[in-house]
Design a protein around this motif. Sequence first.
Motif, PDB file in Angstrom:
ATOM      1  N   ILE A  69      14.359  -5.012   7.111  1.00 59.90           N
ATOM      2  CA  ILE A  69      15.752  -5.171   6.677  1.00 59.90           C
ATOM      3  C   ILE A  69      16.320  -3.880   6.108  1.00 59.90           C
ATOM      4  O   ILE A  69      17.416  -3.446   6.473  1.00 59.90           O
ATOM      5  N   MET A  70      15.567  -3.216   5.223  1.00 58.69           N
ATOM      6  CA  MET A  70      16.109  -2.037   4.547  1.00 58.69           C
ATOM      7  C   MET A  70      16.272  -0.863   5.515  1.00 58.69           C
ATOM      8  O   MET A  70      17.238  -0.100   5.410  1.00 58.69           O
ATOM      9  N   THR A  71      15.336  -0.720   6.461  1.00 60.82           N
ATOM     10  CA  THR A  71      15.463   0.369   7.429  1.00 60.82           C
ATOM     11  C   THR A  71      16.681   0.141   8.315  1.00 60.82           C
ATOM     12  O   THR A  71      17.378   1.088   8.697  1.00 60.82           O
ATOM     13  N   GLY A 196       9.654 -11.516  -9.163  1.00 60.88           N
ATOM     14  CA  GLY A 196       9.503 -10.077  -9.401  1.00 60.88           C
ATOM     15  C   GLY A 196       8.500  -9.446  -8.455  1.00 60.88           C
ATOM     16  O   GLY A 196       8.718  -8.344  -7.937  1.00 60.88           O
ATOM     17  N   ALA A 197       7.395 -10.136  -8.207  1.00 61.89           N
ATOM     18  CA  ALA A 197       6.378  -9.619  -7.287  1.00 61.89           C
ATOM     19  C   ALA A 197       6.927  -9.549  -5.863  1.00 61.89           C
ATOM     20  O   ALA A 197       6.654  -8.594  -5.125  1.00 61.89           O
ATOM     21  N   ALA A 198       7.710 -10.561  -5.479  1.00 56.74           N
ATOM     22  CA  ALA A 198       8.328 -10.559  -4.141  1.00 56.74           C
ATOM     23  C   ALA A 198       9.317  -9.397  -4.014  1.00 56.74           C
ATOM     24  O   ALA A 198       9.361  -8.709  -2.982  1.00 56.74           O
ATOM     25  N   ALA A 199      10.122  -9.169  -5.076  1.00 60.15           N
ATOM     26  CA  ALA A 199      11.087  -8.063  -5.061  1.00 60.15           C
ATOM     27  C   ALA A 199      10.376  -6.715  -4.983  1.00 60.15           C
ATOM     28  O   ALA A 199      10.803  -5.817  -4.248  1.00 60.15           O
ATOM     29  N   MET A 200       9.281  -6.574  -5.725  1.00 57.97           N
ATOM     30  CA  MET A 200       8.510  -5.328  -5.685  1.00 57.97           C
ATOM     31  C   MET A 200       7.917  -5.086  -4.305  1.00 57.97           C
ATOM     32  O   MET A 200       7.935  -3.971  -3.772  1.00 57.97           O
ATOM     33  N   SER A 201       7.390  -6.145  -3.692  1.00 58.90           N
ATOM     34  CA  SER A 201       6.809  -6.026  -2.355  1.00 58.90           C
ATOM     35  C   SER A 201       7.880  -5.651  -1.337  1.00 58.90           C
ATOM     36  O   SER A 201       7.644  -4.813  -0.460  1.00 58.90           O
ATOM     37  N   PHE A 202       9.049  -6.267  -1.462  1.00 61.85           N
ATOM     38  CA  PHE A 202      10.166  -5.958  -0.559  1.00 61.85           C
ATOM     39  C   PHE A 202      10.546  -4.489  -0.667  1.00 61.85           C
ATOM     40  O   PHE A 202      10.708  -3.795   0.343  1.00 61.85           O
ATOM     41  N   MET A 203      10.675  -3.994  -1.899  1.00 66.54           N
ATOM     42  CA  MET A 203      11.082  -2.605  -2.098  1.00 66.54           C
ATOM     43  C   MET A 203       9.962  -1.626  -1.738  1.00 66.54           C
ATOM     44  O   MET A 203      10.231  -0.494  -1.338  1.00 66.54           O
ATOM     45  N   HIS A 204       8.711  -2.055  -1.872  1.00 69.06           N
ATOM     46  CA  HIS A 204       7.603  -1.215  -1.417  1.00 69.06           C
ATOM     47  C   HIS A 204       7.707  -0.997   0.089  1.00 69.06           C
ATOM     48  O   HIS A 204       7.563   0.121   0.592  1.00 69.06           O
ATOM     49  N   GLY A 205       7.964  -2.085   0.823  1.00 67.44           N
ATOM     50  CA  GLY A 205       8.148  -1.965   2.262  1.00 67.44           C
ATOM     51  C   GLY A 205       9.337  -1.089   2.601  1.00 67.44           C
ATOM     52  O   GLY A 205       9.281  -0.268   3.526  1.00 67.44           O
ATOM     53  N   ALA A 206      10.418  -1.254   1.839  1.00 73.74           N
ATOM     54  CA  ALA A 206      11.636  -0.464   2.078  1.00 73.74           C
ATOM     55  C   ALA A 206      11.380   1.018   1.891  1.00 73.74           C
ATOM     56  O   ALA A 206      11.862   1.851   2.664  1.00 73.74           O
ATOM     57  N   GLN A 207      10.608   1.375   0.878  1.00 69.13           N
ATOM     58  CA  GLN A 207      10.329   2.791   0.604  1.00 69.13           C
ATOM     59  C   GLN A 207       9.237   3.337   1.515  1.00 69.13           C
ATOM     60  O   GLN A 207       9.465   4.233   2.312  1.00 69.13           O
ATOM     61  N   ASP A 208       8.040   2.780   1.404  1.00 70.54           N
ATOM     62  CA  ASP A 208       6.894   3.348   2.114  1.00 70.54           C
ATOM     63  C   ASP A 208       6.948   3.085   3.608  1.00 70.54           C
ATOM     64  O   ASP A 208       6.514   3.914   4.407  1.00 70.54           O
ATOM     65  N   GLY A 209       7.472   1.921   3.997  1.00 69.42           N
ATOM     66  CA  GLY A 209       7.605   1.638   5.416  1.00 69.42           C
ATOM     67  C   GLY A 209       8.502   2.652   6.099  1.00 69.42           C
ATOM     68  O   GLY A 209       8.205   3.144   7.193  1.00 69.42           O
ATOM     69  N   GLN A 210       9.611   2.989   5.451  1.00 69.46           N
ATOM     70  CA  GLN A 210      10.535   3.966   6.023  1.00 69.46           C
ATOM     71  C   GLN A 210       9.893   5.334   6.180  1.00 69.46           C
ATOM     72  O   GLN A 210      10.157   6.051   7.159  1.00 69.46           O
ATOM     73  N   LYS A 211       9.072   5.723   5.224  1.00 65.89           N
ATOM     74  CA  LYS A 211       8.423   7.038   5.295  1.00 65.89           C
ATOM     75  C   LYS A 211       7.596   7.161   6.570  1.00 65.89           C
ATOM     76  O   LYS A 211       7.654   8.165   7.282  1.00 65.89           O
ATOM     77  N   ILE A 213       7.771   5.187   9.264  1.00 67.73           N
ATOM     78  CA  ILE A 213       8.633   5.055  10.438  1.00 67.73           C
ATOM     79  C   ILE A 213       9.163   6.432  10.821  1.00 67.73           C
ATOM     80  O   ILE A 213       9.227   6.798  11.999  1.00 67.73           O
ATOM     81  N   GLY A 214       9.546   7.214   9.805  1.00 62.99           N
ATOM     82  CA  GLY A 214      10.034   8.577  10.049  1.00 62.99           C
ATOM     83  C   GLY A 214       9.001   9.436  10.746  1.00 62.99           C
ATOM     84  O   GLY A 214       9.322  10.212  11.652  1.00 62.99           O
ATOM     85  N   VAL A 215       7.731   9.285  10.359  1.00 62.16           N
ATOM     86  CA  VAL A 215       6.649  10.066  10.966  1.00 62.16           C
ATOM     87  C   VAL A 215       6.417   9.648  12.417  1.00 62.16           C
ATOM     88  O   VAL A 215       6.291  10.480  13.315  1.00 62.16           O
ATOM     89  N   VAL A 236      14.989  -0.734  16.916  1.00 59.56           N
ATOM     90  CA  VAL A 236      14.553  -1.934  16.181  1.00 59.56           C
ATOM     91  C   VAL A 236      13.077  -2.228  16.435  1.00 59.56           C
ATOM     92  O   VAL A 236      12.353  -2.653  15.527  1.00 59.56           O
ATOM     93  N   TRP A 237      12.593  -2.015  17.681  1.00 62.33           N
ATOM     94  CA  TRP A 237      11.194  -2.328  17.984  1.00 62.33           C
ATOM     95  C   TRP A 237      10.242  -1.499  17.134  1.00 62.33           C
ATOM     96  O   TRP A 237       9.155  -1.963  16.774  1.00 62.33           O
ATOM     97  N   LEU A 238      10.655  -0.267  16.781  1.00 58.97           N
ATOM     98  CA  LEU A 238       9.816   0.591  15.949  1.00 58.97           C
ATOM     99  C   LEU A 238       9.753   0.051  14.522  1.00 58.97           C
ATOM    100  O   LEU A 238       8.694   0.069  13.876  1.00 58.97           O
ATOM    101  N   MET A 239      10.875  -0.440  14.023  1.00 60.21           N
ATOM    102  CA  MET A 239      10.908  -1.061  12.691  1.00 60.21           C
ATOM    103  C   MET A 239       9.978  -2.274  12.644  1.00 60.21           C
ATOM    104  O   MET A 239       9.207  -2.454  11.690  1.00 60.21           O
TER     105      MET A 239
END
Length: 350
Positions: A69-71, A196-211, A213-215, A236-239
């Motif tokens: 979602i975030m990407t 809170g744990a769900a929100a943290m996991s979501f934002m972890h994916g948003a931050q680290d997943g994007q990094k 994906i960029g590579v 989208v398939w890469l995300m």
Amino acid sequence: MDLSLSYFLQQMTGNPMLAITVLLTLGVIFVNGWTDAPNAIATCIGTRSMGVRSAIITSAIFNFLGVLIMTHLNSAVASTISNMVDFGGNTHEALIALCAALFSIVVYSVTASFFGIPTSESHSLIAGLTGAAIAIQNGVGGVNMDEWIKVLYGLVLSLALGFVIGYLVCKLLTVLCARMDRRKTNGFFQGAQIFGAAAMSFMHGAQDGQKFIGVLFLGVAFCNGQSSVQGMIIPVWLMILCSVVMGLGTSVGGEKIIKSVGMDMVRLEKYQGFSADLAAALCLLLSSLFGIPVSTTHTKTSAIMGVGAVKRLSAINFGMVKEMVLTWVFTFPGCGLISFVMAKLFMAIF
């Protein structure tokens, strides 16, 4: 450049170097989900708001959603990572150097994980890319300092903002709940901690997943003879691919890391655990919106320290904090050096 999934699969079968790059990148994403994502649910498990297995499954689902979602909404972090280094005009050598960087991340992260020490995959990635760029360019000319400076901003932001927001949120809750029945508030904060744990996991994916994906996006560009990804749109398939792999990595779990962050560093009550999760998630959200790559490990642990400081500074296990800080300090030269050496070796062989 054709970025369709069918063309990508066709390239994979005809280009062994691309296949190796993809496998290494997916391996790093898997390791990230395994070693870094547990930080998102450590406090939730440490306060016994959720069981280990149910928390890991929840984290895997929300990591997947965070990447996807975030990407799709804002890929600024992925762009920062892709544009941070310049591997030069020779895309064959650039792909080899990228493989070396990814290999160094896997080696460094798995070794640190073996000892149960939370690693910063963000810093490993940045150090690995930088070391490989220096190797291929024979100097720091391959490092884009305008983008690299965001890494320094992220380091300060994740430490300072995580601590301050953690302290303020916990202090506010302490004042608001001072005269309330502890049994009732515990019931509320147990549910709030799951959120809170769900929100943290979501934002972890948003931050680290994007990094990552960029590579991976950068590797695909190299195989197509493109030396950069400027102006290209992430398909989208890469995300989805990166989301699934990170979710699978998270599902494996990382119980040693959960113990280090959620239990050994600070003994938390349920309202304190919620404060730390909320503070870290807010910090990650702000960083993602502004395209600043930050360490989720730094952010979460500094938020926990901020929460612990509300009660008293002695509530923080500074021995554990020191151990983690030393690990982070060694990441840049350690992972960067491994990447530099491997890039030189790979280029000599291939």
